[in-house]
Design a protein around this motif. Sequence first.
Motif, PDB file in Angstrom:
ATOM      1  N   ILE A  20      43.577  37.186  46.923  1.00 61.01           N
ATOM      2  CA  ILE A  20      44.457  38.107  46.205  1.00 61.01           C
ATOM      3  C   ILE A  20      43.825  39.479  45.971  1.00 61.01           C
ATOM      4  O   ILE A  20      44.346  40.293  45.222  1.00 61.01           O
ATOM      5  CB  ILE A  20      44.900  37.502  44.857  1.00 61.01           C
ATOM      6  CG1 ILE A  20      43.688  37.097  44.026  1.00 61.01           C
ATOM      7  CG2 ILE A  20      45.807  36.308  45.090  1.00 61.01           C
ATOM      8  CD1 ILE A  20      44.024  36.421  42.712  1.00 61.01           C
ATOM      9  N   GLY A  21      42.661  39.746  46.611  1.00 63.27           N
ATOM     10  CA  GLY A  21      42.064  41.072  46.559  1.00 63.27           C
ATOM     11  C   GLY A  21      41.330  41.406  45.289  1.00 63.27           C
ATOM     12  O   GLY A  21      41.213  42.564  44.918  1.00 63.27           O
ATOM     13  N   MET A  22      40.792  40.395  44.590  1.00 58.51           N
ATOM     14  CA  MET A  22      40.126  40.635  43.315  1.00 58.51           C
ATOM     15  C   MET A  22      38.610  40.497  43.396  1.00 58.51           C
ATOM     16  O   MET A  22      37.914  40.793  42.439  1.00 58.51           O
ATOM     17  CB  MET A  22      40.655  39.667  42.258  1.00 58.51           C
ATOM     18  CG  MET A  22      42.069  39.968  41.840  1.00 58.51           C
ATOM     19  SD  MET A  22      42.511  38.922  40.459  1.00 58.51           S
ATOM     20  CE  MET A  22      44.111  39.629  40.054  1.00 58.51           C
ATOM     21  N   PHE A 115      48.045  41.765  30.547  1.00 62.03           N
ATOM     22  CA  PHE A 115      48.818  42.978  30.816  1.00 62.03           C
ATOM     23  C   PHE A 115      49.108  43.110  32.302  1.00 62.03           C
ATOM     24  O   PHE A 115      50.230  43.430  32.716  1.00 62.03           O
ATOM     25  CB  PHE A 115      48.057  44.206  30.318  1.00 62.03           C
ATOM     26  CG  PHE A 115      48.620  45.513  30.814  1.00 62.03           C
ATOM     27  CD1 PHE A 115      49.803  46.010  30.311  1.00 62.03           C
ATOM     28  CD2 PHE A 115      47.956  46.226  31.812  1.00 62.03           C
ATOM     29  CE1 PHE A 115      50.330  47.206  30.781  1.00 62.03           C
ATOM     30  CE2 PHE A 115      48.482  47.418  32.287  1.00 62.03           C
ATOM     31  CZ  PHE A 115      49.666  47.917  31.770  1.00 62.03           C
ATOM     32  N   ILE A 116      48.106  42.835  33.119  1.00 61.57           N
ATOM     33  CA  ILE A 116      48.280  42.914  34.564  1.00 61.57           C
ATOM     34  C   ILE A 116      49.300  41.890  35.035  1.00 61.57           C
ATOM     35  O   ILE A 116      50.162  42.176  35.878  1.00 61.57           O
ATOM     36  CB  ILE A 116      46.938  42.690  35.299  1.00 61.57           C
ATOM     37  CG1 ILE A 116      45.929  43.756  34.875  1.00 61.57           C
ATOM     38  CG2 ILE A 116      47.154  42.735  36.810  1.00 61.57           C
ATOM     39  CD1 ILE A 116      46.387  45.165  35.109  1.00 61.57           C
ATOM     40  N   GLY A 177      39.873  44.821  41.518  1.00 58.96           N
ATOM     41  CA  GLY A 177      41.032  44.418  42.294  1.00 58.96           C
ATOM     42  C   GLY A 177      42.218  43.973  41.456  1.00 58.96           C
ATOM     43  O   GLY A 177      43.364  44.128  41.859  1.00 58.96           O
ATOM     44  N   SER A 178      41.943  43.414  40.264  1.00 56.66           N
ATOM     45  CA  SER A 178      43.031  42.917  39.431  1.00 56.66           C
ATOM     46  C   SER A 178      43.972  44.025  38.993  1.00 56.66           C
ATOM     47  O   SER A 178      45.138  43.776  38.691  1.00 56.66           O
ATOM     48  CB  SER A 178      42.475  42.208  38.186  1.00 56.66           C
ATOM     49  OG  SER A 178      41.684  43.095  37.428  1.00 56.66           O
ATOM     50  N   LEU A 255      48.751  35.263  42.291  1.00 51.55           N
ATOM     51  CA  LEU A 255      48.095  36.261  41.451  1.00 51.55           C
ATOM     52  C   LEU A 255      48.594  36.184  40.010  1.00 51.55           C
ATOM     53  O   LEU A 255      47.810  36.141  39.063  1.00 51.55           O
ATOM     54  CB  LEU A 255      48.365  37.649  42.033  1.00 51.55           C
ATOM     55  CG  LEU A 255      47.894  38.869  41.242  1.00 51.55           C
ATOM     56  CD1 LEU A 255      46.400  38.840  41.062  1.00 51.55           C
ATOM     57  CD2 LEU A 255      48.329  40.145  41.941  1.00 51.55           C
ATOM     58  N   ARG A 256      49.906  36.138  39.828  1.00 51.30           N
ATOM     59  CA  ARG A 256      50.491  36.078  38.490  1.00 51.30           C
ATOM     60  C   ARG A 256      50.055  34.816  37.749  1.00 51.30           C
ATOM     61  O   ARG A 256      49.663  34.864  36.579  1.00 51.30           O
ATOM     62  CB  ARG A 256      52.017  36.106  38.576  1.00 51.30           C
ATOM     63  CG  ARG A 256      52.612  37.429  38.962  1.00 51.30           C
ATOM     64  CD  ARG A 256      54.063  37.529  38.521  1.00 51.30           C
ATOM     65  NE  ARG A 256      54.844  36.361  38.917  1.00 51.30           N
ATOM     66  CZ  ARG A 256      55.805  36.382  39.829  1.00 51.30           C
ATOM     67  NH1 ARG A 256      56.076  37.498  40.469  1.00 51.30           N
ATOM     68  NH2 ARG A 256      56.487  35.301  40.116  1.00 51.30           N
TER      69      ARG A 256
END
Length: 273
Positions: A20-22, A115-116, A177-178, A255-256
């Motif tokens: 997920i790119g984190m 929040f993200i 990334g997050s 991701l969520r």
Amino acid sequence: MEWIILVIVGIAASSLGSLIGMGGGIIVVPALLYLATLPTFSHLSPQVVVGTSLFTMIFTGLSSTLAYMKHKTIDYKSGFIFLIGSGPGSILGAWVTEKMDLHSFNIYFGLFILFISLVLVVKEKLKPLPYRKDKGVVLTFTDNSGTTFEYGYNPIIGVLIAFIVGLLSGVFGIGGGSLMVPTMILLFFFPPHVATATSMFMILPTSILSSITHISLGNVNWLYALALIPGAWIGAKVGVFLNTKFKSKTIVFILRAILIIVGVRLIYQGIAG
């Protein structure tokens, strides 16, 4: 036993992070914070957790970048533009971490990633922000199915947002990334696969800069870092492979879900502790 636990954490964190790119920090940091509540790892402070996480993410970023280069999903031009802001921000963030204790760190970190996750939850209801093609960078990307995406952004806004991302990366040890991935998807119209790959490309130099600062402050546990690195390298390869197999919506859903679970857990730890 400590090494076995850390190798497993490294593989799991890097696989999910690269997917997920984190960069894995979003998993490594809360995992180490949880381990810090156990007698064997009670000597870990938030500062050492962040410093050690960022150092291991150098190898996650390198492994993922090399893999994504083969799939040609990295937007190098955007990555270098964003690094103008995220580089200095990551150095500043590493110094800010010194002012936090364990409980406040858990609460702030938990609120941040919730929040993200909220941003991604309401993503479907948000209208894309318009951008002026004659005032910014405009790019196209064609995925494996032959679908072409157009996306773009104002470079100045991109650098400013990247600075904030770098700052938070240095503070929380998450690689940035997050925040950068959802920003690229929501504000700059990046296809999720390109956002993920470009984020991993940015994590490499950002982690190096943050790590240098944390090393100078004595915030890296070298034995734990050496245990996490093999898992980080292997996990990054696994994450890239899965990223090429999953649909964009699946990646965003994963991701969520991860952010909500981890965020609630951290806030609970901070308040209960």
